[in-house]
Design a protein around this motif. Structure first.
Motif, mmCIF file in Angstrom:
data_model
loop_
_atom_site.group_PDB
_atom_site.id
_atom_site.type_symbol
_atom_site.label_atom_id
_atom_site.label_comp_id
_atom_site.label_asym_id
_atom_site.label_seq_id
_atom_site.Cartn_x
_atom_site.Cartn_y
_atom_site.Cartn_z
ATOM 1 N N CYS A 1 47.116 28.194 103.771
ATOM 2 C CA CYS A 1 48.289 27.345 103.558
ATOM 3 C C CYS A 1 49.216 27.971 102.515
ATOM 4 O O CYS A 1 50.442 27.984 102.691
ATOM 5 C CB CYS A 1 47.835 25.957 103.105
ATOM 6 S SG CYS A 1 49.117 24.686 103.137
ATOM 7 N N LEU A 2 48.647 28.514 101.444
ATOM 8 C CA LEU A 2 49.452 29.185 100.425
ATOM 9 C C LEU A 2 50.162 30.408 101.008
ATOM 10 O O LEU A 2 51.325 30.673 100.699
ATOM 11 C CB LEU A 2 48.576 29.611 99.247
ATOM 12 C CG LEU A 2 48.034 28.509 98.335
ATOM 13 C CD1 LEU A 2 47.172 29.117 97.233
ATOM 14 C CD2 LEU A 2 49.167 27.686 97.732
ATOM 15 N N ALA A 3 49.434 31.154 101.843
ATOM 16 C CA ALA A 3 50.031 32.342 102.454
ATOM 17 C C ALA A 3 51.198 31.954 103.364
ATOM 18 O O ALA A 3 52.259 32.595 103.349
ATOM 19 C CB ALA A 3 48.976 33.115 103.241
ATOM 20 N N THR B 1 55.760 29.893 110.865
ATOM 21 C CA THR B 1 55.475 28.478 111.149
ATOM 22 C C THR B 1 54.726 28.273 112.459
ATOM 23 O O THR B 1 54.112 27.215 112.665
ATOM 24 C CB THR B 1 56.791 27.677 111.210
ATOM 25 O OG1 THR B 1 57.634 28.212 112.247
ATOM 26 C CG2 THR B 1 57.530 27.752 109.886
ATOM 27 N N LEU B 2 54.764 29.280 113.335
ATOM 28 C CA LEU B 2 54.205 29.119 114.683
ATOM 29 C C LEU B 2 52.718 28.744 114.710
ATOM 30 O O LEU B 2 52.329 27.846 115.474
ATOM 31 C CB LEU B 2 54.442 30.408 115.480
ATOM 32 C CG LEU B 2 53.907 30.432 116.921
ATOM 33 C CD1 LEU B 2 54.598 29.368 117.763
ATOM 34 C CD2 LEU B 2 54.109 31.818 117.537
ATOM 35 N N SER C 1 40.481 22.192 102.106
ATOM 36 C CA SER C 1 41.326 22.511 103.250
ATOM 37 C C SER C 1 42.438 21.477 103.289
ATOM 38 O O SER C 1 42.269 20.345 102.843
ATOM 39 C CB SER C 1 40.520 22.489 104.559
ATOM 40 O OG SER C 1 39.995 21.194 104.802
ATOM 41 N N VAL C 2 43.573 21.888 103.791
ATOM 42 C CA VAL C 2 44.743 21.022 103.840
ATOM 43 C C VAL C 2 44.859 20.423 105.234
ATOM 44 O O VAL C 2 44.654 21.104 106.240
ATOM 45 C CB VAL C 2 46.017 21.820 103.496
ATOM 46 C CG1 VAL C 2 47.256 20.959 103.630
ATOM 47 C CG2 VAL C 2 45.916 22.377 102.087
ATOM 48 N N VAL C 3 45.178 19.138 105.280
ATOM 49 C CA VAL C 3 45.356 18.445 106.556
ATOM 50 C C VAL C 3 46.849 18.251 106.807
ATOM 51 O O VAL C 3 47.535 17.597 106.023
ATOM 52 C CB VAL C 3 44.642 17.077 106.554
ATOM 53 C CG1 VAL C 3 44.899 16.348 107.878
ATOM 54 C CG2 VAL C 3 43.146 17.256 106.326
ATOM 55 N N LEU C 4 47.329 18.816 107.882
ATOM 56 C CA LEU C 4 48.731 18.669 108.278
ATOM 57 C C LEU C 4 48.825 17.577 109.336
ATOM 58 O O LEU C 4 48.156 17.652 110.366
ATOM 59 C CB LEU C 4 49.271 19.993 108.829
ATOM 60 C CG LEU C 4 49.249 21.176 107.851
ATOM 61 C CD1 LEU C 4 49.575 22.477 108.570
ATOM 62 C CD2 LEU C 4 50.227 20.948 106.709
ATOM 63 N N CYS D 1 53.081 24.429 105.805
ATOM 64 C CA CYS D 1 52.936 24.278 104.351
ATOM 65 C C CYS D 1 54.203 24.707 103.624
ATOM 66 O O CYS D 1 54.683 25.836 103.819
ATOM 67 C CB CYS D 1 51.759 25.121 103.870
ATOM 68 S SG CYS D 1 50.181 24.674 104.634
ATOM 69 N N LEU D 2 54.727 23.815 102.784
ATOM 70 C CA LEU D 2 55.896 24.098 101.965
ATOM 71 C C LEU D 2 55.568 23.800 100.502
ATOM 72 O O LEU D 2 54.721 22.950 100.206
ATOM 73 C CB LEU D 2 57.082 23.242 102.418
ATOM 74 C CG LEU D 2 57.583 23.467 103.852
ATOM 75 C CD1 LEU D 2 58.664 22.448 104.186
ATOM 76 C CD2 LEU D 2 58.111 24.877 104.040
#
Length: 283
Positions: free
Chosen positions: A99-101, A79-80, A13-16, A181-182
């Motif tokens: 995140c990829l989506a 982005t919301l 999982s990605v942490v923002l 995610c970018l």
């Protein structure tokens, strides 16, 4: 290696981080951010509804404005979820596939936005350079084909990005210093060579935003040259004012575009007022 990579992706999982250094103020920051999202989404939806409902607005210029509104709603909606999740609920973790989506939709709608801005500059060029053939050149089928072409080009260019990222092995580093995610951030995560991803990302930027920006500048230079040749001072001012309004759209975020539409474009403003009047009568 492939099995291990897929297993690591299933667990990843990605942490923002959100806004670095302002974590304690996220609650207060959510108020202006959410307000801007509401203005951008609701305002642009009103533009689309006004153009759809008012047959007088079924002209090339307003159809392109409606397309621009679609892309800006798409960027805002993409982005919301993570922005509000971080600011309101302190939810920093995002599933890797999610995140990829998000990355795909953000970049796709941004690419579409750039393409629509180029189409709008072409619209103004034809209207000023060859006004007698304007309606013959920019017919409804032509505009529909341009819209479909912009959409298909954007999807085709952005689709390889998540696919290639999905094939790479990932280590334990999963922190992104952002609120969404970018691609430029995600290529920092794999524990493998991402040179191909970087080259592809740069090529897409140059082939879309770079080329579109160059063509937009060229078109407005030609428009300015044509406008200066108009004999009538009033006609010159009207054409120049319209082009300046369109040029403003290149430099403002989605939240300001509905305001500009309403202030600078009287038919759009009247269309929105008519839309509300009709709804009030139905109630």
């Amino acid at each position: 290696m492939g099995a291990e990579s897929n297993e690591s992706l299933d667990l990843l999982s990605v942490v923002l981080t959100g806004i670095p250094g302002l974590e304690a103020q996220h609650g207060w920051l959510s108020i202006p951010f959410f307000t801007m999202y509401i203005v951008a989404i609701v305002g642009n939806i009103l533009i689309m509804a006004a153009v759809q409902e008012d047959s007088a607005l079924h002209e090339p210029m307003y159809l392109f404005l409606s397309m621009l509104a679609v892309t800006e709603v798409g960027v805002s909606v993409s982005t919301l979820p993570t922005v509000t999740g971080i600011l309101w609920f302190d939810a920093h973790r995002v599933d890797f596939d999610g995140c990829l989506a998000q990355m795909f939709f953000i970049h796709t709608f941004s690419c579409m936005d750039s393409g629509v801005l180029l189409a709008m500059s072409y619209d103004r060029f034809v209207a000023i350079y060859n006004p007698l053939r304007y309606t013959a050149i920019l017919t409804l089928p032509c505009i529909i084909c341009m819209g479909l072409g912009i959409t298909l080009k954007s999807v085709a260019l952005m689709a390889p990005l998540p696919i290639l990222l999905r094939q790479l092995p990932y280590c334990h580093t999963n922190v992104l210093s952002h609120s969404y995610c970018l691609h430029s951030d995600l290529i920092q995560l794999p524990c493998a060579d991402t040179k191909l991803n970087s080259i592809l990302g740069l090529a897409i930027v140059l082939a879309t935003f770079g080329l579109d920006s160059l063509l937009i500048v060229v078109s407005y230079v030609l428009i300015l040259y044509t406008v200066m040749g108009i004999a009538s001072g009033e006609g010159r001012w009207k054409a120049l004012n319209t082009c300046v309004t369109y040029f403003i759209y290149l430099f403002v975020p989605p939240v300001l575009n509905p305001i500009i539409y309403s202030v600078k474009t009287q038919p759009i403003r009247q269309g929105i007022l008519t839309l509300f009047s009709c709804k009030r009568e139905l109630l």
